[in-house]
Design a protein around this motif. Structure first.
Motif, mmCIF file in Angstrom:
data_model
loop_
_atom_site.group_PDB
_atom_site.id
_atom_site.type_symbol
_atom_site.label_atom_id
_atom_site.label_comp_id
_atom_site.label_asym_id
_atom_site.label_seq_id
_atom_site.Cartn_x
_atom_site.Cartn_y
_atom_site.Cartn_z
ATOM 1 N N ASP A 90 5.076 10.896 51.342
ATOM 2 C CA ASP A 90 3.341 9.676 51.918
ATOM 3 C C ASP A 90 3.539 8.412 52.149
ATOM 4 O O ASP A 90 2.699 7.655 51.917
ATOM 5 N N PHE A 91 4.565 8.358 52.980
ATOM 6 C CA PHE A 91 4.783 7.348 54.023
ATOM 7 C C PHE A 91 4.697 5.845 52.994
ATOM 8 O O PHE A 91 6.196 5.425 53.458
ATOM 9 N N GLN A 92 4.616 6.285 52.378
ATOM 10 C CA GLN A 92 4.678 3.533 51.674
ATOM 11 C C GLN A 92 5.138 3.214 52.730
ATOM 12 O O GLN A 92 5.802 2.199 52.198
ATOM 13 N N LEU A 93 4.145 3.390 53.364
ATOM 14 C CA LEU A 93 4.006 1.511 54.422
ATOM 15 C C LEU A 93 3.431 0.694 53.748
ATOM 16 O O LEU A 93 1.981 1.553 53.373
ATOM 17 N N PRO A 95 0.656 -1.701 54.237
ATOM 18 C CA PRO A 95 -0.860 -1.778 54.824
ATOM 19 C C PRO A 95 -1.064 -2.783 55.727
ATOM 20 O O PRO A 95 -0.833 -2.983 56.891
ATOM 21 N N ASP A 96 -0.593 -3.986 54.964
ATOM 22 C CA ASP A 96 -0.823 -5.287 55.451
ATOM 23 C C ASP A 96 0.307 -5.968 56.345
ATOM 24 O O ASP A 96 0.507 -7.270 56.575
ATOM 25 N N LEU A 97 1.712 -5.089 56.546
ATOM 26 C CA LEU A 97 2.485 -4.646 58.024
ATOM 27 C C LEU A 97 2.557 -4.486 58.813
ATOM 28 O O LEU A 97 1.941 -3.493 58.737
ATOM 29 N N SER A 98 2.845 -5.186 59.973
ATOM 30 C CA SER A 98 2.718 -3.891 61.064
ATOM 31 C C SER A 98 3.932 -3.249 61.147
ATOM 32 O O SER A 98 4.664 -3.400 60.447
ATOM 33 N N ALA A 99 3.987 -2.108 62.298
ATOM 34 C CA ALA A 99 4.688 -1.121 62.084
ATOM 35 C C ALA A 99 6.125 -1.694 62.598
ATOM 36 O O ALA A 99 6.950 -1.297 61.461
ATOM 37 N N TRP A 100 6.615 -2.649 62.904
ATOM 38 C CA TRP A 100 7.248 -3.071 62.947
ATOM 39 C C TRP A 100 8.678 -3.377 61.844
ATOM 40 O O TRP A 100 9.192 -4.112 61.731
ATOM 41 N N ASP A 101 7.604 -4.736 61.099
ATOM 42 C CA ASP A 101 7.044 -5.138 60.039
ATOM 43 C C ASP A 101 8.074 -3.882 58.913
ATOM 44 O O ASP A 101 8.729 -4.535 58.566
ATOM 45 N N ASN A 102 7.484 -3.460 59.001
ATOM 46 C CA ASN A 102 7.677 -2.618 58.033
ATOM 47 C C ASN A 102 8.962 -1.513 58.393
ATOM 48 O O ASN A 102 9.883 -1.777 57.074
ATOM 49 N N SER A 139 -0.963 7.597 62.841
ATOM 50 C CA SER A 139 -1.806 8.997 62.945
ATOM 51 C C SER A 139 -0.736 9.565 61.837
ATOM 52 O O SER A 139 0.164 8.551 61.625
ATOM 53 N N GLY A 140 -1.030 10.594 61.337
ATOM 54 C CA GLY A 140 0.567 10.943 60.550
ATOM 55 C C GLY A 140 1.660 10.807 60.194
ATOM 56 O O GLY A 140 2.297 10.456 59.861
ATOM 57 N N GLY A 141 1.514 11.329 62.023
ATOM 58 C CA GLY A 141 3.048 11.543 62.457
ATOM 59 C C GLY A 141 3.858 10.128 62.995
ATOM 60 O O GLY A 141 4.454 9.841 62.955
ATOM 61 N N GLU A 142 2.774 9.349 63.131
ATOM 62 C CA GLU A 142 3.125 7.358 63.857
ATOM 63 C C GLU A 142 3.509 6.858 62.528
ATOM 64 O O GLU A 142 4.952 6.679 62.927
ATOM 65 N N LYS A 143 3.200 7.350 61.552
ATOM 66 C CA LYS A 143 3.460 6.855 59.791
ATOM 67 C C LYS A 143 4.962 7.365 59.919
ATOM 68 O O LYS A 143 5.634 6.300 59.530
ATOM 69 N N GLN A 144 4.721 8.234 59.773
ATOM 70 C CA GLN A 144 6.085 9.028 59.462
ATOM 71 C C GLN A 144 7.212 8.754 60.707
ATOM 72 O O GLN A 144 8.685 8.546 60.174
ATOM 73 N N ARG A 145 7.368 9.036 61.776
ATOM 74 C CA ARG A 145 8.623 7.799 62.461
ATOM 75 C C ARG A 145 8.861 6.735 62.363
ATOM 76 O O ARG A 145 10.111 6.235 62.105
ATOM 77 N N VAL A 146 7.907 6.080 62.148
ATOM 78 C CA VAL A 146 7.937 3.428 61.704
ATOM 79 C C VAL A 146 8.719 4.529 60.048
ATOM 80 O O VAL A 146 9.505 3.790 60.012
ATOM 81 N N ILE A 148 11.135 6.407 59.088
ATOM 82 C CA ILE A 148 12.052 7.529 59.710
ATOM 83 C C ILE A 148 13.328 5.617 60.287
ATOM 84 O O ILE A 148 13.896 5.388 59.505
ATOM 85 N N ALA A 149 11.870 4.525 61.456
ATOM 86 C CA ALA A 149 12.533 3.707 61.641
ATOM 87 C C ALA A 149 13.204 2.581 60.308
ATOM 88 O O ALA A 149 14.013 2.263 60.094
ATOM 89 N N ARG A 150 12.691 2.721 59.643
ATOM 90 C CA ARG A 150 12.787 2.557 57.818
ATOM 91 C C ARG A 150 13.687 2.555 57.202
ATOM 92 O O ARG A 150 14.994 2.023 56.423
ATOM 93 N N ALA A 151 13.879 3.697 57.087
ATOM 94 C CA ALA A 151 15.312 4.947 56.815
ATOM 95 C C ALA A 151 16.673 4.059 57.370
ATOM 96 O O ALA A 151 17.647 4.372 56.486
ATOM 97 N N LEU A 152 16.648 4.360 58.562
ATOM 98 C CA LEU A 152 17.790 4.211 59.307
ATOM 99 C C LEU A 152 17.994 2.280 59.094
ATOM 100 O O LEU A 152 18.905 2.299 59.911
#
Length: 232
Positions: A90-93, A95-102, A139-146, A148-152
């Protein structure tokens, strides 16, 4: 060299029910392992144990040769931060942080950001133009890419991904899987992917089948007879 992760006779019991029953497996350095099985087989429980998010009732989990089964939570948290990257279903991003900060959160937990490495990840995942956007706009795919970036972000020894394509349409799911393997190749990171999708097996160096909380040696005909549809 010791495996990145090694489970020895891992058993998890809850409320009198056995969720995992004597699981033993190794995750070697720089390998790709698919853990598949039907819904209710215990896959997410195994994900949580391998990721030090929960402790087994009995048995041992070794991380780079160290028995982490009974370590205090502070030490387990440090191992999670430094050794394991997580991609949640479920991504677990936040909400109040940007993609970069996540994506930078694991680095922030160490007290130091590596902006250059984040830029490398965002470029590899083709999300550079999303760095200032917030999860609600993705989108769902964009959230998942973010995710993945967080995971790495902390260059972990192993990435654990729990049904990372389960909520995505087939085309997006294929692209996300391609990205996982591409970044894995660039980082020499071991990859463990949890999924019910039997079609993923050819892409992985190793596959184990989990059924009723156990690793089974079912043959191909038996695998075809398993009901992989979600349980109601």
């Amino acid at each position: 060299m010791a495996p990145v992760l090694r489970g020895e006779n891992v058993t998890v019991e809850r409320g009198g029910s056995v969720i995992l029953d004597g699981i033993s497996l190794d995750v070697a350095d720089d390998t790709s392992l698919l853990v598949r099985g039907p819904s209710g087989a215990g896959k997410t429980t195994l994900f949580n144990v391998l990721g030090l998010l929960s402790t087994p009732t009995s048995g041992s989990l070794f991380v780079n040769g160290e028995d982490a089964s009974s370590l205090p939570e502070r030490k387990r948290a440090a191992i999670r931060r430094d050794t394991i990257g997580f991609v949640f279903q479920d991504f677990q991003l936040i909400p109040d942080l940007s993609a970069w900060d996540n994506a930078a959160l694991p680095q922030d937990h160490t007290g130091s950001r590596d902006e250059s490495w984040l830029e490398t990840l965002f470029d590899a995942l083709d999300i550079t133009d999303l760095r200032e956007q917030y999860p609600t706009t993705l989108s769902g795919g964009e959230k998942q890419r973010v995710a993945i970036a967080r995971a790495l972000a902390n260059k972990p020894d192993v990435v654990l991904a729990d049904e990372p394509t389960g909520q995505l349409d087939p085309n997006t799911a294929e692209r996300v899987l391609d990205l996982l393997f591409r970044v894995k190749a660039q980082t020499d990171t071991a990859l463990v992917l949890i999924s019910h999708d039997r079609g993923l097996a050819p892409r992985f160096a190793e596959t184990v089948l989990l059924q009723d909380g156990r690793i089974t040696d079912a043959d191909d005909d038996e695998l075809e007879s398993i009901d992989y549809s979600p349980r109601q």
